[in-house]
Write a protein that holds these residues in place. Structure first.
Motif, PDB file in Angstrom:
ATOM      1  N   GLY A 117       0.802  -1.212   0.000  1.00  0.00           N
ATOM      2  CA  GLY A 117       0.000   0.000   0.000  1.00  0.00           C
ATOM      3  C   GLY A 117       0.830   1.254   0.000  1.00  0.00           C
ATOM      4  O   GLY A 117       2.062   1.212  -0.047  1.00  0.00           O
ATOM      5  N   LYS A 118       0.161   2.414   0.047  1.00  0.00           N
ATOM      6  CA  LYS A 118       0.877   3.683   0.007  1.00  0.00           C
ATOM      7  C   LYS A 118       1.420   4.044   1.379  1.00  0.00           C
ATOM      8  O   LYS A 118       0.673   4.052   2.351  1.00  0.00           O
ATOM      9  CB  LYS A 118      -0.061   4.786  -0.507  1.00  0.00           C
ATOM     10  N   LYS A 119       2.683   4.295   1.423  1.00  0.00           N
ATOM     11  CA  LYS A 119       3.334   4.593   2.702  1.00  0.00           C
ATOM     12  C   LYS A 119       4.300   5.753   2.520  1.00  0.00           C
ATOM     13  O   LYS A 119       4.676   6.074   1.389  1.00  0.00           O
ATOM     14  CB  LYS A 119       4.163   3.374   3.187  1.00  0.00           C
TER      15      LYS A 119
ATOM     16  N   ASP B  34       4.606   3.347  -3.000  1.00  0.00           N
ATOM     17  CA  ASP B  34       3.425   2.501  -3.135  1.00  0.00           C
ATOM     18  C   ASP B  34       3.951   1.098  -3.368  1.00  0.00           C
ATOM     19  O   ASP B  34       4.405   0.765  -4.456  1.00  0.00           O
ATOM     20  CB  ASP B  34       2.586   2.988  -4.330  1.00  0.00           C
ATOM     21  N   THR B  35       3.985   0.308  -2.297  1.00  0.00           N
ATOM     22  CA  THR B  35       4.604  -1.010  -2.434  1.00  0.00           C
ATOM     23  C   THR B  35       3.630  -2.025  -2.980  1.00  0.00           C
ATOM     24  O   THR B  35       2.640  -2.386  -2.350  1.00  0.00           O
ATOM     25  CB  THR B  35       5.154  -1.509  -1.090  1.00  0.00           C
ATOM     26  N   LEU B  36       3.936  -2.448  -4.179  1.00  0.00           N
ATOM     27  CA  LEU B  36       3.171  -3.510  -4.821  1.00  0.00           C
ATOM     28  C   LEU B  36       4.084  -4.691  -5.114  1.00  0.00           C
ATOM     29  O   LEU B  36       3.630  -5.773  -5.421  1.00  0.00           O
ATOM     30  CB  LEU B  36       2.552  -2.990  -6.127  1.00  0.00           C
TER      31      LEU B  36
END
Lengths: 264, 779
Positions: free
Chosen positions: B68-70, B87-89
């Motif tokens: 998610g966005k962090k 934005d960890t995908l």
């Protein structure tokens, strides 16, 4: 000089240059006290007797130097050939043998009974090593001044461990200090050492005594050197006693080679 | 032993199973201006508590974060905070460059760590040194010196006046492992200890572990001083240097290929010998006295995952007295390292290390050379595994082949003197370790691990046995044959409990084993002191240390206060028989005595870390005792490293951004020593009579030093400053040694002290020039 004169010389040199800016100052420092300890200084040699044993006691460090002799002791010197000699006190603390003759190869036993305690030590007299020559030369000191220096030359017997002590008598006054050497680095070779004298001048009479000493006596003087010299020993200590029970001092049976010269 | 290992492994898996699958962000944190990697920078998620890490020795980090966005934040004091929206995908790798804080902020003390790292990390009894701060502290002859500055910290004491040797928590000088880019430095001093081998210009980072080291370090009982050299500026060419009273320095660094590789070369040489030439004394004029050292390092990045480092140190001292004798000694170290990122969770470093310490004493009068060498070849592997934000593992091994050539006496005139060639000794030392750091709910950090060390004496060599005091027996080992082997399991454990955000309790236990021992029976250390290895006669020295501490920061990390206590038990300690012969002695092991030791103490540290006015007060109460069967009737006695009270005050004040003044004051109890308790007359001499060992003390020591730095000019491409300092401002005559004289003629007896320095002023000029880049257009 001490056991590894060059290393000590080097360390002293290093230290002195580094600390060229250093200074010294007397200080008031409280020291712990000790009970007076018996000191036994005993020598036997292959030269004709009588031989002397000196008894005294230690003092507190800051006291004066009135080291009084200890009277009334019974002292017996015997050898492994069956000779037993009871010493005679000739002055306070000074005891002399009556007839015993020091002989190379014999083992000597010393028994000192004083103030209710008997102290024992033994020592074997090594063979003598003869002096080749005593040579006086002029040497330039570290600071460029000219000094007269008498050197004793001798040839070390090969294949055996030898221990030496050198004593100089300048106008009959004996040198002080240990001045011990061992042949580890020069076994079987000719060697020369300065004769301790405290400085010689033209007209002085100097007797060089080359003593062949026992390994245990060497060890005693070496312990003394190692624990009192410069390079700041970490744990200065009194040398292990040669006597049982412990007393200060030593018992040396040694063979002497001597040579007398007149300083030119 | 299998049992312990099994337990450790299962513990790893248990803790690992707590982890959930997340994405991993990894990368390198650098200084934007110089490209130097930043060690110990904090990398964390801004909006989620409890997810964060710090960069390792190579600036590498790895952090597991939920999808998610962090917002990722990076903090390093002295640099502007850095934030990045991510934005960890998927797993990703990012490189982060921090910009140094603005000029106004720069006047503030730059500390090489995050403000409250001291509270949160599990490390107990560890001090991270601030290399930049070091430049402000006044020192002898104005030569900035890492090893002298650490002596101002709690639990660390100087070995002697003006000496770079140090004692940590009542342990001897040789119980400190000094690492320069992982290579052990066996004699870290120049000029008999007045200067350390570390040239401050080349040093990036230094950490001192006072006995409770993590499992990755081992081999010495008291401490590890881990010194890391700079990598060199990877963006600009920079020439810097200094001219001082004693020595001059020059430092050149720059990119090999911009942002891919860099190099640094730092050199230093003293010129005391130039002054000797001016002397009127012929003996001094013909003497030599100098040292020089050279640090060099290069690194190159091959792709994103690999990086190669080559670093080396070469230093030499030369002292010659006329043409009579000379001593030459020095250290050489070389380290080749390969960093490899196996995955975003697994970081590897492989090192090949060479180090050598040797001396040659030439005695020209008698044509003798005394030569000695201590040499190691090592291979080291360290792996960092970042399981998730709360679990970090480190494991690896070290294998070292030791060679010791004790002082060989080589005669060049064998007609007069025989050579004494002492037997060379060889040893093979191996260690494997594993450690796990786990953080629980951001409140508790536990670091536990174990190090197994194995030491074997090997051939080709001759070894001695001493079945009883009168008998000496020998046995031979051929190449590849092993003699006595010792195995030691060294558990390490530390826990930090953060019961308030800025307050923590820490507790640690460590066991350390030491297989190389320095024999020195003088109070000052000489390069000619002898190293011996563990053997059939000499057992490994072992220490067990328990430490506990309370750490608190207040006023926004402006103030730090810590109180630590420790108790250390020592086994197989070494001392010497009376009159021991340590040099040029083939059977030296016969001269040694073995005993036990105990040291304990309390350390208080109060520091003002930020503001115009900074500094610290450090106070240590400590005892260090030994017990030997043949010394002092087998009773406890104070060791040579025992100082009861030790106080240091360090103050620094920035009057303006350009003028900084500083002062240090130290006070400590004199070391334990042995003074005569009587005297006796023997053989025409008065001799001192000594009683029990170390029952006396040197007089108390205290000293004030002051210093000032004036920045003459500061531009982006050119800066220079002038540093002035005064050592021992109030000219106290502190005793360096005490000699006793009983005069036979006058009958007087007195004690006399030798003191080395009164007031020593010094001045140093420093400059830094950055080669302007063509495209920058400098006016």
């Amino acid at each position: 000089m001490k056991k590894y004169p060059f290393i000590r010389l080097l360390l002293a040199g290093l230290t002195s240059i580094i600390v060229a800016t250093s200074c010294t100052e007397k200080i008031d420092l409280k020291l712990n006290n000790s009970e007076p300890q018996l000191v036994i200084e005993a020598n036997v040699s292959n030269k004709p007797g009588p031989y002397t044993v000196i008894l005294s006691k230690s003092r507190l460090y800051y006291e004066n130097n009135a080291f009084a002799g200890i009277s009334g002791a019974q002292i017996i010197l015997s050898d492994n050939a069956g000779n037993i000699d009871t010493l005679t006190e000739i002055a306070a603390g000074f005891y002399q043998t009556n007839f015993i003759q020091g002989t190379i190869g014999r083992t000597y036993q010393l028994e000192v009974s004083s103030e209710g305690t008997t102290y024992r030590a033994s020592c074997t007299m090594p063979a003598a090593v003869s002096i080749d020559s005593v040579v006086v030369r002029e040497e330039t000191g570290f600071n460029g001044e000219l000094d007269k220096d008498a050197r004793v030359y001798f040839t070390d017997p090969a294949g055996i461990e030898n221990f030496y002590r050198i004593i100089g008598y300048k106008n009959e006054v004996p040198s002080s200090g240990a001045n011990i050497h061992r042949d580890r680095l020069w076994d079987g070779k000719q060697r020369n050492y300065g004769v301790p004298s405290g400085g010689i001048e033209t007209g002085d009479t100097l007797i060089a005594n080359l003593l062949s000493i026992d390994a245990r006596v060497y060890q005693f003087f070496n312990e003394f050197n190692e624990s009192s010299g410069f390079a700041q020993p970490a744990a200065p200590a009194t040398p292990n006693s040669m006597y049982t029970p412990g007393a200060l001092g030593y018992f040396s049976a040694h063979a002497i080679s001597a040579d007398t010269i007149l300083i030119p | 032993m299998k049992k312990i290992f099994g337990t450790v492994v299962s513990a790893f898996f248990f803790l690992a199973s707590l982890a959930q699958s997340k994405y991993t962000v990894s990368g390198i944190v650098k200084d934007d201006k110089t490209g130097e990697e930043l060690i110990g920078a904090s990398v964390y998620l801004k909006d989620t508590t409890g997810i964060g890490t710090v960069t390792n020795s190579y600036g590498f980090f790895s952090l597991s974060i939920p999808a998610g966005k962090k917002i990722l934040a990076v903090r390093y004091v002295g640099y502007n905070d850095y934030t990045l929206g991510i934005d960890t995908l998927a797993n990703q790798s990012i490189n982060i460059s921090l910009t140094p804080a603005s000029k106004e902020l720069k006047a503030i003390e730059i500390t090489a760590k995050k403000g409250d790292d001291n509270i949160k990390s599990a490390e107990v009894s560890a001090i991270k040194l601030d290399i930049k701060q070091l430049e402000k502290i006044p020192v002898l002859f104005g030569e900035k010196d890492l090893l002298k500055t650490i002596q101002l910290l709690p639990g660390v004491q100087p070995a002697a006046e003006g000496n770079s040797g140090f004692y940590v928590r009542g342990g001897s000088n040789d119980q400190n492992l000094i690492l320069l880019d992982e290579a052990p430095v066996y004699n870290a001093s120049h000029l008999l200890g007045f200067f350390s081998t570390f040239n401050n210009d080349a040093i990036k980072d230094a950490t001192l572990y006072k006995g409770n080291m993590p499992a990755e370090f081992g081999g010495r009982l008291s401490s590890v001083l881990d010194v890391k050299m700079k990598e060199g500026n990877s963006k600009d060419y920079v020439i810097s240097g200094g001219i001082g009273l004693i020595a001059s320095r020059l430092n050149i660094e720059g990119p090999i290929v911009k942002d891919k590789g860099s190099f640094i070369i730092s050199g230093r040489r003293t010129y005391a010998d130039v002054f000797l030439k001016l002397s009127k004394n012929e003996a001094l004029r013909k003497s030599q006295l100098f040292f020089y050292d050279l640090n060099a390092k290069a690194n190159y990045r091959i792709g994103q995952r690999d990086r190669i480092f080559i670093s080396g140190y070469f230093g030499q001292d030369k002292f010659g007295f006329r043409d009579r004798f000379s001593i030459t000694y020095g250290n050489t170290t070389a380290t080749t390292r390969w960093n490899h990122v196996f995955s975003d969770k697994l970081f590897s470093n492989t090192s090949f290390i060479y180090n050598d310490f040797n001396y040659t004493v030439a005695i020209n009068q008698v044509s003798i050379d005394v030569k000695s060498v201590v040499r190691d070849f090592s291979l080291k592997e360290d792996l960092d595994f970042y399981l998730n934000a709360n679990n970090k593992f480190k494991f690896g091994f070290l294998t070292t082949f030791h060679t010791i050539v004790p002082g060989q006496i080589v005669s060049k005139d064998t007609a007069r003197l025989n050579s004494i060639l002492l037997t060379k000794n060889y040893g093979w030392e191996n260690a494997v370790y594993a450690q796990h750091e786990v953080s629980i709910k951001n409140k508790v950090v536990i670091n536990y691990g174990i190090r197994f060390s194995i030491f074997s004496q090997t051939g080709p060599s001759k070894y001695y046995k001493f079945p009883d005091p009168e008998v000496t027996d020998t046995f031979d080992l051929k190449l590849g044959q092993f003699g006595k082997t010792y195995f030691n399991a060294e558990p390490r454990f530390s826990i930090s409990y953060n019961f308030f955000p800025k307050m923590s309790f820490k507790l640690a236990y460590s066991r350390n084993a030491q297989n190389l021992h320095l024999l020195s029976n003088t109070t000052t250390s000489f390069p000619t002191d002898r190293w011996v290895m563990t053997s059939n006669n000499v057992k490994p020295e072992i220490s067990d240390q328990v430490s506990g501490g309370y750490f608190v920061n207040f006023h926004k990390d402006m103030f730090e206060l810590s109180v630590e206590g420790y108790f250390k038990w020592l086994q197989n300690q070494i001392d010497y028989k009376n009159g021991a012969t340590l040099r040029a002695n083939e059977t030296v092991e016969n001269q040694l005595l073995f005993g036990i030791g105990r040291t304990y103490g309390a350390e208080f540290f109060f520091k003002k870390a930020t503001g115009k006015f900074t500094g610290w007060v450090s106070y240590t109460y400590s005892r260090s005792e030994r017990k030997f069967a043949n010394i002092n009737n087998n009773t406890w006695y104070p060791s040579r490293f025992d100082r009861t009270h030790n106080l240091s005050v360090v103050l620094m004040y920035d009057i303006t951004p350009r003028i900084n003044v500083s002062a240090t004051w130290v006070y400590y109890t004199g070391l334990a020593t042995t003074f005569p308790i009587g005297k006796y007359f023997l053989n025409g001499e008065i001799l001192p009579y000594y009683g029990l060992r170390n029952q006396d003390r040197f007089p108390d020591y205290h000293r004030l030093d002051i210093g000032a730095t004036f920045v003459l000019k500061k531009r982006s491409w050119w800066e220079h400053d002038l540093n002035v300092s005064v050592y021992n401002l109030y000219a106290r005559k502190n005793a360096y040694s005490i000699d006793f004289t009983a005069d036979i003629n006058s009958g007087t007896a007195y004690a006399e002290k030798t003191y080395l320095f009164r007031i020593v002023p010094s001045i140093t000029y420093n400059f830094k020039f950055t080669v302007p880049q063509v495209k920058k257009k400098v006016k």
